[in-house]
Design a protein around this motif. Sequence first.
Motif, PDB file in Angstrom:
ATOM      1  N   HIS A  98     -13.029 -26.035 -14.277  1.00  0.00           N
ATOM      2  CA  HIS A  98     -13.716 -26.987 -13.407  1.00  0.00           C
ATOM      3  C   HIS A  98     -14.935 -27.605 -14.067  1.00  0.00           C
ATOM      4  N   GLY A  99     -15.128 -27.315 -15.326  1.00  0.00           N
ATOM      5  CA  GLY A  99     -16.325 -27.790 -15.993  1.00  0.00           C
ATOM      6  C   GLY A  99     -16.209 -29.204 -16.534  1.00  0.00           C
ATOM      7  N   LEU A 100     -17.345 -29.838 -16.666  1.00  0.00           N
ATOM      8  CA  LEU A 100     -17.450 -31.127 -17.326  1.00  0.00           C
ATOM      9  C   LEU A 100     -17.625 -30.867 -18.821  1.00  0.00           C
ATOM     10  N   PHE A 101     -17.349 -31.877 -19.637  1.00  0.00           N
ATOM     11  CA  PHE A 101     -17.591 -31.743 -21.070  1.00  0.00           C
ATOM     12  C   PHE A 101     -18.087 -33.067 -21.618  1.00  0.00           C
ATOM     13  N   TYR A 102     -18.621 -33.022 -22.824  1.00  0.00           N
ATOM     14  CA  TYR A 102     -19.106 -34.229 -23.483  1.00  0.00           C
ATOM     15  C   TYR A 102     -18.046 -34.758 -24.442  1.00  0.00           C
ATOM     16  N   LEU A 103     -17.972 -36.062 -24.564  1.00  0.00           N
ATOM     17  CA  LEU A 103     -17.171 -36.710 -25.592  1.00  0.00           C
ATOM     18  C   LEU A 103     -18.162 -37.347 -26.547  1.00  0.00           C
ATOM     19  N   GLU A 104     -18.120 -36.923 -27.794  1.00  0.00           N
ATOM     20  CA  GLU A 104     -19.115 -37.337 -28.760  1.00  0.00           C
ATOM     21  C   GLU A 104     -18.492 -38.189 -29.854  1.00  0.00           C
ATOM     22  N   ASP A 105     -19.140 -39.306 -30.170  1.00  0.00           N
ATOM     23  CA  ASP A 105     -18.747 -40.125 -31.312  1.00  0.00           C
ATOM     24  C   ASP A 105     -19.990 -40.427 -32.139  1.00  0.00           C
ATOM     25  N   SER A 106     -19.887 -41.300 -33.118  1.00  0.00           N
ATOM     26  CA  SER A 106     -21.013 -41.557 -34.021  1.00  0.00           C
ATOM     27  C   SER A 106     -22.191 -42.236 -33.327  1.00  0.00           C
ATOM     28  N   SER A 107     -21.977 -42.831 -32.140  1.00  0.00           N
ATOM     29  CA  SER A 107     -23.065 -43.531 -31.450  1.00  0.00           C
ATOM     30  C   SER A 107     -23.799 -42.642 -30.440  1.00  0.00           C
ATOM     31  N   GLY A 108     -23.228 -41.519 -30.078  1.00  0.00           N
ATOM     32  CA  GLY A 108     -23.856 -40.645 -29.091  1.00  0.00           C
ATOM     33  C   GLY A 108     -22.815 -39.820 -28.365  1.00  0.00           C
ATOM     34  N   LYS A 109     -23.177 -39.343 -27.178  1.00  0.00           N
ATOM     35  CA  LYS A 109     -22.223 -38.561 -26.388  1.00  0.00           C
ATOM     36  C   LYS A 109     -22.293 -38.996 -24.933  1.00  0.00           C
ATOM     37  N   ILE A 110     -21.182 -38.778 -24.224  1.00  0.00           N
ATOM     38  CA  ILE A 110     -21.074 -39.176 -22.825  1.00  0.00           C
ATOM     39  C   ILE A 110     -20.451 -38.021 -22.052  1.00  0.00           C
ATOM     40  N   LEU A 111     -20.929 -37.772 -20.841  1.00  0.00           N
ATOM     41  CA  LEU A 111     -20.423 -36.696 -20.000  1.00  0.00           C
ATOM     42  C   LEU A 111     -19.100 -37.134 -19.360  1.00  0.00           C
ATOM     43  N   VAL A 112     -18.079 -36.293 -19.444  1.00  0.00           N
ATOM     44  CA  VAL A 112     -16.742 -36.612 -18.929  1.00  0.00           C
ATOM     45  C   VAL A 112     -16.396 -35.656 -17.798  1.00  0.00           C
ATOM     46  N   ASP A 113     -15.967 -36.217 -16.660  1.00  0.00           N
ATOM     47  CA  ASP A 113     -15.418 -35.434 -15.558  1.00  0.00           C
ATOM     48  C   ASP A 113     -13.903 -35.599 -15.637  1.00  0.00           C
ATOM     49  N   PRO A 114     -13.153 -34.560 -16.035  1.00  0.00           N
ATOM     50  CA  PRO A 114     -11.720 -34.716 -16.273  1.00  0.00           C
ATOM     51  C   PRO A 114     -10.870 -34.887 -15.012  1.00  0.00           C
ATOM     52  N   ASP A 115     -11.434 -34.671 -13.810  1.00  0.00           N
ATOM     53  CA  ASP A 115     -10.650 -34.849 -12.587  1.00  0.00           C
ATOM     54  C   ASP A 115     -10.218 -36.303 -12.459  1.00  0.00           C
ATOM     55  N   GLY A 116      -8.926 -36.539 -12.439  1.00  0.00           N
ATOM     56  CA  GLY A 116      -8.384 -37.888 -12.301  1.00  0.00           C
ATOM     57  C   GLY A 116      -8.272 -38.637 -13.613  1.00  0.00           C
ATOM     58  N   ALA A 117      -8.752 -38.059 -14.705  1.00  0.00           N
ATOM     59  CA  ALA A 117      -8.680 -38.734 -16.002  1.00  0.00           C
ATOM     60  C   ALA A 117      -7.334 -38.473 -16.658  1.00  0.00           C
ATOM     61  N   THR A 118      -6.894 -39.383 -17.489  1.00  0.00           N
ATOM     62  CA  THR A 118      -5.698 -39.189 -18.283  1.00  0.00           C
ATOM     63  C   THR A 118      -6.145 -38.712 -19.651  1.00  0.00           C
ATOM     64  N   LEU A 119      -5.802 -37.482 -19.986  1.00  0.00           N
ATOM     65  CA  LEU A 119      -6.215 -36.891 -21.251  1.00  0.00           C
ATOM     66  C   LEU A 119      -5.000 -36.646 -22.118  1.00  0.00           C
TER      67      LEU A 119
END
Length: 170
Positions: A98-119
């Motif tokens: 049930h946890g959130l996670f960060y998606l990190e790239d060279s410009s920074g990171k963004i918080l991702v809520d995977p509920d409803g997301a296509t991964l």
Amino acid sequence: NAGNQLMGVIFVCLGLLMSFSCFKRIRLKREITNVPMSRARSAAIGAVKLYGMAVARQESRTPFSNVSSCWWRCVVEEIVARGGETTTCLPIKTASSHGLFYLEDSSGKILVDPDGATLQTPVFRFDTKSTTRNELALGFERIGLDAASFFNYESINRCDGTGNSSILSS
């Protein structure tokens, strides 16, 4: 020939259903294609396509392989024979972290809520008739299934997760 007319109506209905399904998939593909790839720092609110490395906000462990992961989802299904060689999978239990996670790239990171997301996640396979049965029993218990009765019938377990996933089949 009432039988021929009935078959004609059935084929027309199937054709319309398939056309509707095809147009729906084409529309979804166009929606996804038309969303530009964004970087974490400049991502807009709403539908967005991101590419990067998943980084755990807080550690989670996958139930079957017990590996550290940012996010996981398991679907346990029973394989049911439908006569001859046809089989169907019926869901028994679904579990996910049930946890959130960060998606990190060279410009920074963004918080991702995977509920409803296509991964898009990797899938690994394990045989329940192998020497891993004890470890699999622990995984079943971690998601709330009685492993002792579970191994008494043919079944498949599919587990998708960011970082690690498992498919288990007997």
